[in-house]
Design an enzyme around this catalytic site. Sequence first.
Site, PDB file in Angstrom:
ATOM      1  N   GLY A  27      33.750  36.551  42.187  1.00  0.00           N
ATOM      2  CA  GLY A  27      34.783  37.578  42.163  1.00  0.00           C
ATOM      3  C   GLY A  27      35.534  37.511  40.844  1.00  0.00           C
ATOM      4  O   GLY A  27      34.982  37.131  39.820  1.00  0.00           O
ATOM      5  N   CYS A  28      36.788  37.839  40.878  1.00  0.00           N
ATOM      6  CA  CYS A  28      37.609  37.812  39.671  1.00  0.00           C
ATOM      7  C   CYS A  28      37.659  36.397  39.110  1.00  0.00           C
ATOM      8  O   CYS A  28      37.930  35.442  39.841  1.00  0.00           O
ATOM      9  CB  CYS A  28      39.017  38.297  39.997  1.00  0.00           C
ATOM     10  N   PHE A  29      37.423  36.246  37.818  1.00  0.00           N
ATOM     11  CA  PHE A  29      37.381  34.906  37.233  1.00  0.00           C
ATOM     12  C   PHE A  29      38.727  34.214  37.237  1.00  0.00           C
ATOM     13  O   PHE A  29      38.811  32.992  37.125  1.00  0.00           O
ATOM     14  CB  PHE A  29      36.755  34.879  35.845  1.00  0.00           C
TER      15      PHE A  29
END
Length: 192
Positions: A27-29
């Site tokens: 997902g979002c880093f």
Amino acid sequence: MASPEFDDARPAPDDRPAPVTFVLAGGCFWCLDAVYRITRGVTSVVSGYTGGATDRPTYYEVCSGRTGHAEAVAVTFDPSVVPADVILDLFFTGHDPTTLNRQGYDVGTQYRSAMFWADDDQRELFAAAIERTQPLWDRPIVTTLEPLGTFWEAEPEHQDFYAAQPWNGYCQVIINPKLAKVRQRYSAWLTA
């Protein structure tokens, strides 16, 4: 004075295992970055992009979903301090590996759950981690195993995002619950 047995049992400084780097996307880093930055033995976390076809992609290009890249982190750690299995278990705790191309409100292939292997040993280690973790989930794990291509470092504002903006709404609503889950299960491996 130390006994000879003690001296012989201590590894020489040059006997330490070499640092290891895993490139992981969940997902979002920003979320994985926040998890690994508080993990003992982790020496570097770099947010970036990999798995796509565009050279030098920007955050906005990757967010468009047209480059094929995933938001990922390159996690470098000292295996004499933290075992590889703990790094991988944290990965599966820090995101939902059962949702295809989605983490919460973030939707698209850029948010896929993926493990990017650098060699056959990593590919086998990653596959074993998926198999070991599957019984903990009610749905099938959809994490992909992909060969590591070029890893493009993300822009400076995406590095250590959580520490720079802890009061950001995304940090409060999305990252804080993930960090709480990690702290509950892995407090012995965390620095904070």
